[in-house]
Design an enzyme around this catalytic site. Structure first.
Site, short mmCIF file in Angstrom:
data_model
loop_
_atom_site.label_atom_id
_atom_site.label_comp_id
_atom_site.label_asym_id
_atom_site.label_seq_id
_atom_site.Cartn_x
_atom_site.Cartn_y
_atom_site.Cartn_z
CD GLU A 40 4.72 -10.20 9.39
OE1 GLU A 40 5.56 -10.48 8.51
OE2 GLU A 40 4.28 -11.06 10.18
CB THR A 46 15.94 -8.74 9.27
OG1 THR A 46 16.17 -7.67 8.36
CG2 THR A 46 16.87 -8.57 10.46
CG LEU A 83 16.73 -3.62 12.19
CD1 LEU A 83 15.30 -3.12 12.41
CD2 LEU A 83 16.74 -5.14 12.14
CE1 TYR A 85 18.23 -5.16 1.58
CE2 TYR A 85 18.59 -5.97 3.80
CZ TYR A 85 18.75 -6.10 2.43
OH TYR A 85 19.46 -7.16 1.94
CE1 TYR A 123 4.33 -12.80 4.69
CE2 TYR A 123 5.38 -10.73 5.29
CZ TYR A 123 5.00 -12.01 5.62
OH TYR A 123 5.25 -12.50 6.87
CG ASP A 141 7.18 -15.42 4.05
OD1 ASP A 141 6.75 -16.59 3.82
OD2 ASP A 141 7.65 -15.09 5.15
CB CYS A 195 9.45 -26.83 5.50
SG CYS A 195 9.40 -27.44 3.80
CB CYS A 202 11.29 -34.83 6.10
SG CYS A 202 11.70 -33.79 4.68
CB CYS A 205 7.42 -32.26 8.51
SG CYS A 205 6.23 -31.27 7.58
CB CYS A 211 5.32 -33.91 2.07
SG CYS A 211 6.49 -32.80 1.22
CB SER A 314 19.45 -5.78 -2.31
OG SER A 314 19.15 -4.50 -2.86
#
Length: 374
Positions: A40, A46, A83, A85, A123, A141, A195, A202, A205, A211, A314
């Site tokens: 996570e 990423t 990676l 960050y 999260y 998220d 999505c 769609c 989905c 929806c 960022s």
């Protein structure tokens, strides 16, 4: 506010779809909360395809909480190299050390305890508690907010804390009893695979029939997201200092300060540019030479422009001009030795795996190698 029928339809159909369509991802093959935690953190900002090889290498090198908690930081940063960050890796190790010391190496199952760990926000705590321990906690998220915005026609800015709080409450209500692990992963999977941000699929989905955004013709207009400020550009001049004599084939690198951006990582010497734009190469080389003397007390002789490149954070983007250089005579002693500051090192291509670098400097050195092999 939202009908119970619409919510139950969403949850049941989503879970059925997930059982058939879920991807075989390495962190899904185990309920190990430590592995799920690592995945996570890596997946923040990423792509999954990028993370998979990093995840395999990382858990091979640090297979347990104790292994990561007791590892030297430079080894952790090296395993994370590429990676980006890097504060994620530092925060992860700091938090894992606390788990090792306070919780006997067992990732907490308690919301308050896990949320108190360094770098573990709503999260991440929700993802670990739900996926590893099947606790009915939301894990909201960007993917999840996009799905909920569309399905329930939520026309509120998802960048606002109040909107996130609203969606966390809604996501919690959608978790059917005993399904938290699969449900949260299914919700993330739907956002990642179907999505999608642009041109959502769609027709494939599993919850298309109810929806609200699709019924209103707004599936591509949602979610509403206030645009973030673009990263601020900064000009940087880089010295690719090549060794001579016993240091032939090596480069001079330096370690960054103990605190701040990219703390304690290694890099090629470079300076922030005072001018708003670049000058001629001769003027740039002269300014780079003087700046390194003033800032680092190290004398160099830049000889030619090598390449342009950039490194995106960022909030800022480094736009970089790289110049090949040699140490000047001011750094050489009469008996042929060289003086360099204590935080500098000479390294060759076969030594790069001993140091953690931001990716941009790896690219520059690899480009140097490729050109010299031609």
């Amino acid at each position: 506010m939202y009908s119970e029928e619409q919510k139950v339809y969403f949850s049941k159909n989503l879970l059925d779809w997930y059982q058939t369509h879920k991807r075989d991802l390495p962190w899904r093959r185990s309920k190990n909360p430590y592995y799920i935690w690592i995945s996570e953190v890596m997946l923040q900002q990423t792509r999954v395809d990028t993370v998979i090889p990093y995840f395999h290498r990382f858990v091979d090198q640090f297979p347990t909480v104790e292994a990561l908690a007791t590892a030297p930081e430079e080894n952790v940063l090296k395993a994370w190299e590429g990676l980006g960050y890097y504060s994620r890796a530092r925060n992860l190790q700091t938090a894992v050390r606390e788990v090792h010391e306070r919780y006997d190496g067992i990732v907490p199952q308690n919301k308050e305890e896990i949320s108190s760990l360094k770098g573990v926000g709503p999260y991440t705590s929700g993802a670990i508690l739900s996926i590893a321990y099947n606790k009915p906690e939301p894990a909201v998220d960007g993917n999840v907010m996009r799905v909920l915005s569309r399905y329930f026609l939520i026309e509120e800015d998802i960048m606002k804390p109040a909107t996130r709080t609203k969606m966390e409450k809604l996501a919690r209500e959608l978790i059917l009893e005993g399904t938290a692990s699969d449900f949260n992963q299914a919700l993330m999977e739907l956002g990642a695979m179907v999505c999608t941000p642009r041109s959502p699929h769609c027709l494939t989905c599993p919850v298309m029939a109810h929806c609200s955004a699709r019924e209103a013709g707004m599936e591509e207009a949602l979610p509403i997201k206030k645009k973030a400020k673009p990263p601020r550009p900064e000009l940087r001049a880089v010295a690719l200092i090549e060794g001579t004599g016993v240091n032939e084939g090596k480069w001079l690198i330096r370690q960054r300060p103990q605190e701040g951006l990219l703390a304690r990582m290694w890099e090629l010497p470079h300076v922030a540019w005072k001018s708003e734009g670049w000058n001629s190469d001769e003027d740039n080389k002269s300014e780079l030479r003087q700046a390194l003397v003033d800032q680092e007390q190290i004398g160099i002789e830049p000889n030619e422009w090598f390449m342009d490149t950039e490194h995106i954070f960022s909030h800022i983007v480094w736009r970089m001009k790289v110049y090949r250089a040699k140490l000047s005579n001011a750094n050489r002693s009469s008996h042929g030795g060289e003086w360099i500051p204590f935080h500098y090192r000479w390294v060759g291509p076969d030594e790069l795996d001993q140091y953690a670098f931001p990716n941009v400097f790896i690219r520059i050195m690899k480009e140097w190698q490729e050109r010299n092999e031609e």
